[in-house]
Enzyme design. Structure first.
Site, PDB file in Angstrom:
ATOM      1  N   ASP A  66     -11.756  -0.437   8.032  1.00 16.85           N
ATOM      2  CA  ASP A  66     -10.616  -0.630   7.433  1.00 16.85           C
ATOM      3  C   ASP A  66     -10.053   0.816   6.701  1.00 16.85           C
ATOM      4  O   ASP A  66     -10.006   0.832   5.487  1.00 16.85           O
ATOM      5  CB  ASP A  66     -10.526  -1.784   6.448  1.00 16.85           C
ATOM      6  CG  ASP A  66      -8.732  -2.177   6.187  1.00 16.85           C
ATOM      7  OD1 ASP A  66      -8.071  -1.369   6.936  1.00 16.85           O
ATOM      8  OD2 ASP A  66      -8.580  -2.953   5.390  1.00 16.85           O
ATOM      9  N   ARG A 123       0.758  -1.156   0.098  1.00 17.68           N
ATOM     10  CA  ARG A 123      -0.100  -0.098   0.095  1.00 17.68           C
ATOM     11  C   ARG A 123       0.871   1.320  -0.019  1.00 17.68           C
ATOM     12  O   ARG A 123       0.514   1.973   0.496  1.00 17.68           O
ATOM     13  CB  ARG A 123      -0.947   0.065   1.326  1.00 17.68           C
ATOM     14  CG  ARG A 123      -1.739  -1.294   1.323  1.00 17.68           C
ATOM     15  CD  ARG A 123      -2.393  -1.565   0.338  1.00 17.68           C
ATOM     16  NE  ARG A 123      -3.197  -2.842   0.560  1.00 17.68           N
ATOM     17  CZ  ARG A 123      -3.873  -3.549  -0.423  1.00 17.68           C
ATOM     18  NH1 ARG A 123      -3.839  -3.187  -1.580  1.00 17.68           N
ATOM     19  NH2 ARG A 123      -4.513  -4.573  -0.307  1.00 17.68           N
ATOM     20  N   GLU A 155     -14.831  12.522  -0.110  1.00 19.77           N
ATOM     21  CA  GLU A 155     -15.898  11.709   0.392  1.00 19.77           C
ATOM     22  C   GLU A 155     -17.094  11.998  -0.619  1.00 19.77           C
ATOM     23  O   GLU A 155     -17.747  10.881  -0.904  1.00 19.77           O
ATOM     24  CB  GLU A 155     -16.277  12.176   1.530  1.00 19.77           C
ATOM     25  CG  GLU A 155     -17.465  11.406   2.340  1.00 19.77           C
ATOM     26  CD  GLU A 155     -17.724  11.972   3.647  1.00 19.77           C
ATOM     27  OE1 GLU A 155     -17.271  12.943   4.290  1.00 19.77           O
ATOM     28  OE2 GLU A 155     -18.287  11.008   4.753  1.00 19.77           O
ATOM     29  N   GLU A 163      -4.492   4.591   1.246  1.00 15.90           N
ATOM     30  CA  GLU A 163      -4.889   3.486   0.409  1.00 15.90           C
ATOM     31  C   GLU A 163      -6.174   3.448   0.035  1.00 15.90           C
ATOM     32  O   GLU A 163      -6.529   3.138  -1.070  1.00 15.90           O
ATOM     33  CB  GLU A 163      -4.755   2.188   1.257  1.00 15.90           C
ATOM     34  CG  GLU A 163      -5.506   0.750   0.795  1.00 15.90           C
ATOM     35  CD  GLU A 163      -5.518  -0.387   1.862  1.00 15.90           C
ATOM     36  OE1 GLU A 163      -4.761  -0.244   2.910  1.00 15.90           O
ATOM     37  OE2 GLU A 163      -5.876  -1.481   1.515  1.00 15.90           O
ATOM     38  N   GLU A 220      -5.841 -11.875   8.528  1.00 15.74           N
ATOM     39  CA  GLU A 220      -5.520 -12.238   6.852  1.00 15.74           C
ATOM     40  C   GLU A 220      -4.395 -12.807   6.771  1.00 15.74           C
ATOM     41  O   GLU A 220      -3.578 -12.783   5.937  1.00 15.74           O
ATOM     42  CB  GLU A 220      -5.179 -10.905   6.507  1.00 15.74           C
ATOM     43  CG  GLU A 220      -6.231  -9.723   6.752  1.00 15.74           C
ATOM     44  CD  GLU A 220      -6.202  -8.368   6.016  1.00 15.74           C
ATOM     45  OE1 GLU A 220      -4.961  -8.023   6.003  1.00 15.74           O
ATOM     46  OE2 GLU A 220      -7.136  -7.664   5.605  1.00 15.74           O
ATOM     47  N   ARG A 231      -1.634  -6.042  17.364  1.00 17.21           N
ATOM     48  CA  ARG A 231      -2.880  -5.421  16.441  1.00 17.21           C
ATOM     49  C   ARG A 231      -4.130  -6.126  16.888  1.00 17.21           C
ATOM     50  O   ARG A 231      -4.187  -7.322  16.918  1.00 17.21           O
ATOM     51  CB  ARG A 231      -2.308  -5.403  14.954  1.00 17.21           C
ATOM     52  CG  ARG A 231      -1.290  -4.557  14.820  1.00 17.21           C
ATOM     53  CD  ARG A 231      -0.891  -4.551  13.410  1.00 17.21           C
ATOM     54  NE  ARG A 231      -1.666  -3.555  12.585  1.00 17.21           N
ATOM     55  CZ  ARG A 231      -2.265  -3.702  11.484  1.00 17.21           C
ATOM     56  NH1 ARG A 231      -2.151  -5.073  10.832  1.00 17.21           N
ATOM     57  NH2 ARG A 231      -2.662  -2.819  10.768  1.00 17.21           N
ATOM     58  N   ASN A 275       2.811  -7.779   7.637  1.00 21.27           N
ATOM     59  CA  ASN A 275       2.477  -8.869   7.052  1.00 21.27           C
ATOM     60  C   ASN A 275       4.074  -9.410   6.886  1.00 21.27           C
ATOM     61  O   ASN A 275       4.953  -8.900   6.112  1.00 21.27           O
ATOM     62  CB  ASN A 275       2.038  -8.995   5.516  1.00 21.27           C
ATOM     63  CG  ASN A 275       0.570  -8.555   5.770  1.00 21.27           C
ATOM     64  OD1 ASN A 275      -0.007  -9.171   6.745  1.00 21.27           O
ATOM     65  ND2 ASN A 275      -0.048  -7.919   4.679  1.00 21.27           N
ATOM     66  N   GLU A 332      -4.790   3.481  15.868  1.00 24.39           N
ATOM     67  CA  GLU A 332      -3.981   3.397  14.566  1.00 24.39           C
ATOM     68  C   GLU A 332      -4.585   4.079  13.346  1.00 24.39           C
ATOM     69  O   GLU A 332      -5.643   3.755  13.134  1.00 24.39           O
ATOM     70  CB  GLU A 332      -3.644   1.859  14.249  1.00 24.39           C
ATOM     71  CG  GLU A 332      -2.803   1.660  12.800  1.00 24.39           C
ATOM     72  CD  GLU A 332      -2.660   0.078  12.621  1.00 24.39           C
ATOM     73  OE1 GLU A 332      -1.983  -0.557  13.488  1.00 24.39           O
ATOM     74  OE2 GLU A 332      -3.064   0.074  11.388  1.00 24.39           O
TER      75      GLU A 332
HETATM   76  C1  GCV Z   1      -0.677  -4.894   5.734  1.00 24.58           C
HETATM   77  C2  GCV Z   1      -5.822  -3.921   4.904  1.00 24.58           C
HETATM   78  C3  GCV Z   1      -4.932  -3.588   3.557  1.00 24.58           C
HETATM   79  C4  GCV Z   1      -3.533  -4.733   3.947  1.00 24.58           C
HETATM   80  C5  GCV Z   1      -2.926  -4.606   5.114  1.00 24.58           C
HETATM   81  C6  GCV Z   1      -3.879  -4.628   6.289  1.00 24.58           C
HETATM   82  C7  GCV Z   1      -3.519  -4.357   7.711  1.00 24.58           C
HETATM   83  O1  GCV Z   1      -6.390  -5.072   4.574  1.00 24.58           O
HETATM   84  O2  GCV Z   1      -5.386  -3.824   2.640  1.00 24.58           O
HETATM   85  O3  GCV Z   1      -2.759  -4.362   2.893  1.00 24.58           O
HETATM   86  O4  GCV Z   1      -1.808  -5.638   5.619  1.00 24.58           O
HETATM   87  O5  GCV Z   1      -5.085  -3.816   6.044  1.00 24.58           O
HETATM   88  O6  GCV Z   1      -3.998  -3.481   8.277  1.00 24.58           O
HETATM   89  O7  GCV Z   1      -2.932  -5.548   8.289  1.00 24.58           O
END
Ligand code: GCV
Length: 656
Positions: free
Chosen positions: A356, A152, A488, A384, A277, A310, A194, A378
């Protein structure tokens, strides 16, 4: 010895620290008193300003005819980062207890500019409201086949990593630390949450690369953190399991962490995305997230480190046919039962909204529901879902609304974030740092809000403009100040969210996620649109809030317009508080949003000659794309809802 000021490579934008900002200091006589590495940094900054503008700096001399005195004195209550500032008898004095405080005091004087050296100024006390003000980089060491170098990321490559290893040249990282200090940020996590195979090794055999980055950030008071995989004992340690209650696993983490501190003595701690995820986590062993976080907290505790755990845990394999499962509920449902179970040096890091990082979401109810847990909130500076740094979208007002939102009696999100404020970084190796030069305003505003969450974001915007553009061209402030609401207007309406192209998330696709497993639906049919999250007939999410919010969100009559479709499924003819029907609101806002971008494009064109040419050209290029994309959003959204509802636009404008 003064520490040399880092000089970013040729062609890199000075952002909010142009040399000119140091002129008022550099033309005067300054005394720096005290010792320690950060005092050397302060000395270096003043020395460099004087070299440039002809002033004079002395270190530890007897008091004399100085215009500015920067000194380490008490009181201890100011903590490491606080400072005082006063002006009397023609002298400005900054006092601090710690070196970081002195550095922040100097940067405060830079922000004040000439005003710091005129009139009298009563002693003011400044200290950060939040101890941890952190940026999380979603940077990969090795280029990921789908997500690239920076997940992102919209600002080029990573500042830290390239070609599978740490960048050898760290001057740019040093310059980055300097910019961060100048907006109050004091912590950076240097890799993606990730954690892929290559990145996992940063914790062990590649910790030296992390140590080099930490060394480059340290002179500006920025501590380094690392994202780690929960499966590290298996992936790196050759153990069979990563069970957090297993003695061997705990020992592995304790020993590994001790080695991390040998390499990076002021290491900040770990960031962990677990059971989220596809990332591994404690569920695999039938353990709770408190068990997982506490194991890492125990390993970090002897060294003064913190684990940021998280809360972004939800089912990403949902069946779109099943309307009872609600992703918005997930973080609260998982974590509230664990309140009080987390170790003192474990911080639960909660996204500001329940979904998100959409352009409009309610504030996550989890933030108000864990009184016995240290929470960090956060935010997402990387855009994104808000235009990917091709659109101007200054997020200051949104973040400020979040931080000022009173979740429980007396306490707002900015106060409940006792574990700090975190943002996903929007920075890369782009010459303008953030791809879109105006996106620097998001980074700056984030840092300053983390220092003072109840600050007026518009004042912070003025600060950024004043430092970055002086003199600030007429009209520039307006381009940014309303840009979030403009964005928006032409994207997903009334809080419903998403409607983006799947995968990369740029541009419109109304049904892009409608029949997907991700839990991000709008449920539009020929009669109406929105998600029923009421307790009475929906998923019950509205009931996760304390009073008065639970009641307010429960009914479409009392729910604020901007969140209506987040909480309710309503007919297109439903009349909003504004007096318009939902369908007419959709049409009107989409036409308005595009008209606002058209106007912004013209304003920007008129500023040519008043803005540095390279910066002007880059923004102009981005605006052209923003306009194209905004028109695409308008036409897809309007056409989709016209075709679904069959209701014509009252003003008869073109809908396809
Ligand atoms: C790092 C969203 C984003 C992901 C990200 C995730 C997160 O789903 O699309 O790219 O992963 O948030 O915050 O862990």
């Amino acid at each position: 010895m003064p520490l040399p000021v880092p000089v970013p490579p040729e062609g890199v934008d000075p952002a909010w620290l142009p040399d000119e900002a140091f002129r008022p200091i550099g033309t005067r006589r300054t005394l720096v008193r005290g010792s320690g590495p950060l005092v050397d940094t302060v000395h270096g900054e003043v020395a460099r300003a004087c070299e440039r503008f002809g002033g004079r700096v002395e270190r530890d001399a007897a008091p004399g005819p100085f215009d500015l005195v920067l000194e380490l004195t008490g009181p201890q209550e100011l903590g490491d980062e606080g400072f005082t500032c006063r002006r009397e008898d023609g002298r400005t004095t900054v006092g601090a207890y710690g070196g970081a405080g002195l550095l922040y005091g100097l940067l405060h004087v830079v922000r004040l500019g000439e005003a710091a050296f005129h009139g009298e100024r009563q002693r003011e006390y400044h200290e950060p409201a939040l101890a941890l003000r952190m940026l999380d980089h979603w940077d990969n060491v090795a280029v990921h086949p789908v997500m690239g170098q920076v997940e992102r990321g919209y600002a080029g490559g990573s500042l830290f990593w390239a070609d599978g290893r740490a960048r050898g040249e760290l001057e740019r990282v040093r310059a980055y630390g300097r910019l961060l200090a100048a907006c109050g940020i004091n912590a950076v996590a240097v890799n993606n949450v990730n954690v892929h195979e290559t990145e996992a090794h940063l914790l062990t055999d590649r910790i030296g690369e992390v140590a080099a980055i930490a060394g480059a950030l340290r002179p500006y008071g920025v501590r380094t953190h690392l994202s780690v995989t929960f499966a590290a004992p298996v992936v790196l340690g050759g153990l069979e399991r990563a069970d957090p209650l297993d003695a061997g696993v705990r020992e592995w983490w304790a020993e590994t962490t001790a080695r991390v501190y040998e390499a990076v003595p002021d290491f900040g701690g770990y960031v962990v995305k677990a059971d989220s995820e596809g990332q591994p986590g404690p569920f695999a062993y039938g353990r709770s997230h408190a068990d997982g976080a506490n194991m890492l907290a125990a390993a970090l505790d002897p060294h003064g480190g913190t684990v940021h755990w998280r809360a972004f845990v939800y089912n990403h394999h949902q069946d779109w046919r099943d309307r009872t499962t609600d992703r918005a509920r997930a973080a609260y449902d998982h974590f509230v039962p664990l309140d009080g179970e987390f170790a003192p040096n474990a911080v639960l890091q909660v996204k500001h909204g329940p979904m998100d990082f959409q352009v409009r979401e309610p504030v996550s109810p989890l933030i108000g529901a864990m009184p016995d847990t240290r929470l960090a909130v956060e935010l997402q500076a990387t855009q994104e879902y808000t235009g990917q740094q091709r659109h101007v979208c200054w997020l200051g007002p949104m973040w400020s609304e979040v931080l000022r939102f009173r979740l429980e009696e007396g306490a707002c999100a900015g106060e409940l974030a006792r574990g700090g404020l975190v943002a996903v970084s929007n920075v890369g190796d782009d010459p303008f740092w953030t791809g879109h030069p105006l996106a620097q305003a998001n980074l700056y505003t984030f840092g300053r809000l983390a220092w003072q969450p109840d600050a007026d974001p518009h004042e912070l915007l003025d600060e950024w403009l004043g430092l970055t553009f002086a003199p600030v061209p007429e009209g520039l402030c307006d381009l940014l100040s309303g840009s979030w609401r403009t964005y928006e207007k032409y994207t997903a309406p009334l809080g419903v969210g998403f409607m983006v192209q799947p995968g990369h998330h740029y541009g419109p696709s109304v049904d892009g996620y409608e029949y997907s497993p991700w839990g991000t639906y709008h449920f539009a049919d020929r009669d109406g649109i929105g998600v029923d999250r009421s307790v009475a007939g929906g998923t019950g999410y509205a009931g996760q809030y304390a009073k008065p919010w639970a009641e307010m969100y429960e009914s479409p009559q009392t729910c604020p317009d901007e969140l209506l479709l987040f909480f309710h499924h309503v007919p297109y003819g439903h009349v909003l508080k504004s007096g318009k029907t939902v369908i007419q609101h959709i049409y009107d806002t989409h036409f308005e949003g595009v008209a606002e971008v058209e106007e912004a494009v013209e304003t920007w064109a008129s500023l040519a000659g008043q803005v540095e040419p390279g910066r002007h050209a880059r923004v102009a290029e981005r605006y052209a794309e923003q306009l194209r994309s905004a028109r695409e959003w308008r036409d897809q959204i309007n056409s989709y809802f016209f075709r679904k509802s069959g209701v014509p636009d009252e003003s008869g404008r073109t809908i396809f």
